[in-house]
Design a protein around this motif. Structure first.
Motif, PDB file in Angstrom:
ATOM      1  N   GLU A 153       0.822  -1.209   0.000  1.00 15.69           N
ATOM      2  CA  GLU A 153       0.000   0.000   0.000  1.00 15.69           C
ATOM      3  C   GLU A 153       0.859   1.263   0.000  1.00 15.69           C
ATOM      4  OE1 GLU A 153      -3.558   0.575  -0.040  1.00 15.69           O
ATOM      5  OE2 GLU A 153      -3.122  -1.344  -0.996  1.00 15.69           O
ATOM      6  N   ARG A 154       1.933   1.245   0.752  1.00 15.85           N
ATOM      7  CA  ARG A 154       2.773   2.434   0.863  1.00 15.85           C
ATOM      8  C   ARG A 154       3.485   2.744  -0.450  1.00 15.85           C
ATOM      9  NH1 ARG A 154       4.214   5.528   4.961  1.00 15.85           N
ATOM     10  NH2 ARG A 154       3.062   4.166   6.368  1.00 15.85           N
ATOM     11  N   LEU A 155       3.792   1.724  -1.242  1.00 12.12           N
ATOM     12  CA  LEU A 155       4.409   1.966  -2.539  1.00 12.12           C
ATOM     13  C   LEU A 155       3.461   2.734  -3.458  1.00 12.12           C
ATOM     14  CD1 LEU A 155       6.202  -1.443  -3.124  1.00 12.12           C
ATOM     15  CD2 LEU A 155       7.292   0.766  -2.687  1.00 12.12           C
ATOM     16  N   ARG A 156       2.146   2.559  -3.219  1.00 12.43           N
ATOM     17  CA  ARG A 156       1.155   3.306  -3.995  1.00 12.43           C
ATOM     18  C   ARG A 156       0.798   4.634  -3.337  1.00 12.43           C
ATOM     19  NH1 ARG A 156      -0.979  -2.128  -4.866  1.00 12.43           N
ATOM     20  NH2 ARG A 156      -2.203  -2.010  -2.962  1.00 12.43           N
ATOM     21  N   ARG A 157       0.901   4.663  -2.004  1.00  8.76           N
ATOM     22  CA  ARG A 157       0.469   5.848  -1.267  1.00  8.76           C
ATOM     23  C   ARG A 157       1.458   6.121  -0.140  1.00  8.76           C
ATOM     24  NH1 ARG A 157      -4.744   5.589   2.465  1.00  8.76           N
ATOM     25  NH2 ARG A 157      -4.272   7.375   3.774  1.00  8.76           N
ATOM     26  N   PRO A 158       2.524   6.869  -0.419  1.00 11.20           N
ATOM     27  CA  PRO A 158       3.588   7.092   0.567  1.00 11.20           C
ATOM     28  C   PRO A 158       3.138   7.774   1.854  1.00 11.20           C
ATOM     29  CG  PRO A 158       4.334   7.673  -1.636  1.00 11.20           C
ATOM     30  CD  PRO A 158       2.860   7.442  -1.736  1.00 11.20           C
ATOM     31  N   ASP A 159       2.032   8.508   1.811  1.00 16.26           N
ATOM     32  CA  ASP A 159       1.588   9.219   3.009  1.00 16.26           C
ATOM     33  C   ASP A 159       0.652   8.388   3.874  1.00 16.26           C
ATOM     34  OD1 ASP A 159      -0.543   9.170   1.261  1.00 16.26           O
ATOM     35  OD2 ASP A 159      -1.164  11.245   1.643  1.00 16.26           O
ATOM     36  N   ARG A 160       0.577   7.098   3.617  1.00 18.00           N
ATOM     37  CA  ARG A 160      -0.296   6.202   4.384  1.00 18.00           C
ATOM     38  C   ARG A 160       0.028   6.298   5.882  1.00 18.00           C
ATOM     39  NH1 ARG A 160      -3.413   1.734   3.656  1.00 18.00           N
ATOM     40  NH2 ARG A 160      -3.249   0.011   5.148  1.00 18.00           N
ATOM     41  N   PRO A 161      -1.007   6.341   6.760  1.00 21.06           N
ATOM     42  CA  PRO A 161      -0.752   6.385   8.207  1.00 21.06           C
ATOM     43  C   PRO A 161       0.060   5.177   8.668  1.00 21.06           C
ATOM     44  CG  PRO A 161      -3.030   6.928   7.755  1.00 21.06           C
ATOM     45  CD  PRO A 161      -2.447   6.455   6.458  1.00 21.06           C
ATOM     46  N   LEU A 162       0.867   5.397   9.685  1.00 23.20           N
ATOM     47  CA  LEU A 162       1.777   4.370  10.187  1.00 23.20           C
ATOM     48  C   LEU A 162       1.048   3.435  11.159  1.00 23.20           C
ATOM     49  CD1 LEU A 162       5.400   4.842  11.258  1.00 23.20           C
ATOM     50  CD2 LEU A 162       3.825   3.875  12.917  1.00 23.20           C
ATOM     51  N   PRO A 163       1.084   2.103  10.937  1.00 25.15           N
ATOM     52  CA  PRO A 163       0.449   1.175  11.869  1.00 25.15           C
ATOM     53  C   PRO A 163       1.348   0.866  13.068  1.00 25.15           C
ATOM     54  CG  PRO A 163       1.316  -0.047  10.015  1.00 25.15           C
ATOM     55  CD  PRO A 163       1.596   1.411   9.736  1.00 25.15           C
ATOM     56  N   PHE A 164       0.727   0.739  14.222  1.00 26.99           N
ATOM     57  CA  PHE A 164       1.416   0.384  15.466  1.00 26.99           C
ATOM     58  C   PHE A 164       0.682  -0.814  16.055  1.00 26.99           C
ATOM     59  CE2 PHE A 164       2.162   1.845  20.140  1.00 26.99           C
ATOM     60  CZ  PHE A 164       3.077   0.826  20.317  1.00 26.99           C
ATOM     61  N   VAL A 165       1.375  -1.971  16.077  1.00 26.15           N
ATOM     62  CA  VAL A 165       0.775  -3.228  16.540  1.00 26.15           C
ATOM     63  C   VAL A 165       1.309  -3.554  17.928  1.00 26.15           C
ATOM     64  CG1 VAL A 165       0.436  -5.670  16.027  1.00 26.15           C
ATOM     65  CG2 VAL A 165       0.688  -4.033  14.146  1.00 26.15           C
ATOM     66  N   ARG A 166       0.420  -3.805  18.871  1.00 31.07           N
ATOM     67  CA  ARG A 166       0.833  -4.168  20.227  1.00 31.07           C
ATOM     68  C   ARG A 166      -0.311  -4.893  20.917  1.00 31.07           C
ATOM     69  NH1 ARG A 166       0.084   1.311  23.849  1.00 31.07           N
ATOM     70  NH2 ARG A 166      -1.625   2.204  22.632  1.00 31.07           N
ATOM     71  N   MET A 167      -0.024  -5.428  22.091  1.00 34.95           N
ATOM     72  CA  MET A 167      -1.055  -6.091  22.885  1.00 34.95           C
ATOM     73  C   MET A 167      -1.428  -5.194  24.055  1.00 34.95           C
ATOM     74  SD  MET A 167      -1.082  -9.954  24.469  1.00 34.95           S
ATOM     75  CE  MET A 167      -1.572 -10.726  22.921  1.00 34.95           C
ATOM     76  N   VAL A 168      -2.730  -4.960  24.229  1.00 36.23           N
ATOM     77  CA  VAL A 168      -3.253  -4.139  25.307  1.00 36.23           C
ATOM     78  C   VAL A 168      -4.312  -4.937  26.057  1.00 36.23           C
ATOM     79  CG1 VAL A 168      -4.426  -1.985  25.908  1.00 36.23           C
ATOM     80  CG2 VAL A 168      -2.837  -2.031  23.971  1.00 36.23           C
ATOM     81  N   ARG A 169      -4.066  -5.161  27.352  1.00 35.89           N
ATOM     82  CA  ARG A 169      -4.992  -5.916  28.200  1.00 35.89           C
ATOM     83  C   ARG A 169      -5.356  -7.274  27.584  1.00 35.89           C
ATOM     84  NH1 ARG A 169      -7.008  -0.647  28.235  1.00 35.89           N
ATOM     85  NH2 ARG A 169      -6.699   0.453  30.202  1.00 35.89           N
ATOM     86  N   GLY A 170      -4.324  -7.935  27.066  1.00 30.29           N
ATOM     87  CA  GLY A 170      -4.505  -9.290  26.554  1.00 30.29           C
ATOM     88  C   GLY A 170      -5.048  -9.393  25.143  1.00 30.29           C
ATOM     89  N   ARG A 171      -5.227  -8.259  24.460  1.00 34.06           N
ATOM     90  CA  ARG A 171      -5.751  -8.290  23.101  1.00 34.06           C
ATOM     91  C   ARG A 171      -4.855  -7.471  22.171  1.00 34.06           C
ATOM     92  NH1 ARG A 171     -12.042  -7.017  22.710  1.00 34.06           N
ATOM     93  NH2 ARG A 171     -11.558  -7.817  20.631  1.00 34.06           N
ATOM     94  N   HIS A 172      -4.683  -7.990  20.954  1.00 35.41           N
ATOM     95  CA  HIS A 172      -3.905  -7.253  19.961  1.00 35.41           C
ATOM     96  C   HIS A 172      -4.676  -6.024  19.503  1.00 35.41           C
ATOM     97  CE1 HIS A 172      -1.535 -10.995  19.635  1.00 35.41           C
ATOM     98  NE2 HIS A 172      -0.594 -10.227  19.094  1.00 35.41           N
ATOM     99  N   VAL A 173      -3.944  -4.921  19.376  1.00 37.94           N
ATOM    100  CA  VAL A 173      -4.516  -3.667  18.920  1.00 37.94           C
ATOM    101  C   VAL A 173      -3.649  -3.143  17.785  1.00 37.94           C
ATOM    102  CG1 VAL A 173      -5.010  -1.272  19.546  1.00 37.94           C
ATOM    103  CG2 VAL A 173      -5.500  -3.111  21.177  1.00 37.94           C
ATOM    104  N   VAL A 174      -4.276  -2.656  16.731  1.00 37.86           N
ATOM    105  CA  VAL A 174      -3.569  -2.007  15.623  1.00 37.86           C
ATOM    106  C   VAL A 174      -4.063  -0.569  15.536  1.00 37.86           C
ATOM    107  CG1 VAL A 174      -2.987  -2.024  13.171  1.00 37.86           C
ATOM    108  CG2 VAL A 174      -3.375  -4.182  14.379  1.00 37.86           C
ATOM    109  N   GLU A 175      -3.177   0.380  15.852  1.00 41.32           N
ATOM    110  CA  GLU A 175      -3.500   1.792  15.718  1.00 41.32           C
ATOM    111  C   GLU A 175      -2.830   2.326  14.463  1.00 41.32           C
ATOM    112  OE1 GLU A 175      -2.188   3.919  19.144  1.00 41.32           O
ATOM    113  OE2 GLU A 175      -2.981   2.431  20.549  1.00 41.32           O
ATOM    114  N   HIS A 176      -3.448   3.315  13.831  1.00 44.32           N
ATOM    115  CA  HIS A 176      -2.839   3.972  12.677  1.00 44.32           C
ATOM    116  C   HIS A 176      -2.626   5.437  13.025  1.00 44.32           C
ATOM    117  CE1 HIS A 176      -4.190   0.335  10.575  1.00 44.32           C
ATOM    118  NE2 HIS A 176      -3.254   0.632   9.701  1.00 44.32           N
ATOM    119  N   ARG A 177      -1.394   5.892  12.830  1.00 53.96           N
ATOM    120  CA  ARG A 177      -1.017   7.242  13.206  1.00 53.96           C
ATOM    121  C   ARG A 177      -0.474   8.000  12.002  1.00 53.96           C
ATOM    122  NH1 ARG A 177       2.406   5.729  18.725  1.00 53.96           N
ATOM    123  NH2 ARG A 177       0.634   4.922  19.923  1.00 53.96           N
ATOM    124  N   ASP A 178      -0.876   9.253  11.842  1.00 50.89           N
ATOM    125  CA  ASP A 178      -0.376  10.099  10.748  1.00 50.89           C
ATOM    126  C   ASP A 178       1.058  10.525  11.029  1.00 50.89           C
ATOM    127  OD1 ASP A 178      -2.689  10.020   9.180  1.00 50.89           O
ATOM    128  OD2 ASP A 178      -3.619  11.552  10.447  1.00 50.89           O
TER     129      ASP A 178
END
Length: 235
Positions: free
Chosen positions: A210-235
């Motif tokens: 996706e980034r090769l097509r859209r360089p300004d794509r929001p950055l994903p941050f993958v982590r576990m919070v309270r026992g569950r995986h969370v994926v946040e996207h940040r500009d």
């Protein structure tokens, strides 16, 4: 290639929980890309004897080293990469992590991301790189993803994923593995998805497409919070 949702179940299977508390160690990975019509990425298969992610296909990368804070470079991070990293950590550590990605890629593949410079004699992990007559060019790096290994694993990393084009390499055909990766290859993105990959690597491959097509794509941050995986996207 359509980005896939993060596979939380596979991520837990990649590195089963063994208990114990470990703080994640800072690490950095470099995703090298080649071509535009049918993009390829450079990947390596981890040797079977590894404690962590044995026999899995991954991007070159590893833990930050003290020497990365003092290593010289010929150009700084781009304004965009510096801005994204500044939201997470001090500028000095951000720069060191970018250098980690360059150093680890050299150590694992022999590939030099940098520009010609006078050979220099330095001590420590940067010795062979500097003796080869180059200085890292951090301006070519894009910061594309972040992921923290879930708690209780044998290894925990707070990994930053950087990306750079093959044109940033001094000699892209001279691949000389150190043995940490028992096979290294340029692979089409679709073909790479069919390999034995850690869940985070599979997820990041989709992000790269996706980034090769859209360089300004929001950055994903993958982590576990309270026992569950969370994926946040940040500009």
């Amino acid at each position: 290639m359509t980005p896939q949702p993060f596979d939380a179940a596979q991520d837990l299977a990649d590195a089963p929980r063994i208990g114990g508390a470990q703080r994640p160690k800072d690490a950095a990975t470099l995703i090298l890309t080649r071509g535009s019509d049918q993009p390829e990425v450079l990947m390596g298969r981890r040797a079977p004897g590894h404690v962590f992610m044995a026999s899995k296909w991954v991007f070159p990368g590893g833990r930050i080293d003290r020497s990365d804070f003092a290593a010289a470079s010929i150009a700084d991070l781009s304004a965009d990469a510096a801005r994204r990293l500044a939201a997470e950590l001090p500028a000095r550590r951000a720069r060191a992590l970018a250098l980690t990605a360059v150093r680890e890629t050299f150590e694992e593949t022999g590939l030099i991301l940098g520009r010609p410079a006078p050979s220099a004699s330095v001590a420590g992990p940067w010795r062979e790189y500097r003796q080869a007559g180059a200085l890292p060019d951090l301006s070519v790096l894009s910061y594309v993803a972040r992921a923290i290994t879930p708690p209780g694993r044998t290894r925990r990393f707070d990994a930053r994923f950087f990306m750079a084009p093959v044109e940033a390499l001094r000699d892209p055909d001279r691949i000389e593995g150190s043995g940490e990766l028992d096979e290294i290859a340029w692979l089409p993105l679709d073909e790479a998805q069919g390999l034995d990959l850690p869940a985070i690597t599979r997820f990041v491959l989709g992000e790269v497409a996706e980034r090769l097509r859209r360089p300004d794509r929001p950055l994903p941050f993958v982590r576990m919070v309270r026992g569950r995986h969370v994926v946040e996207h940040r500009d």
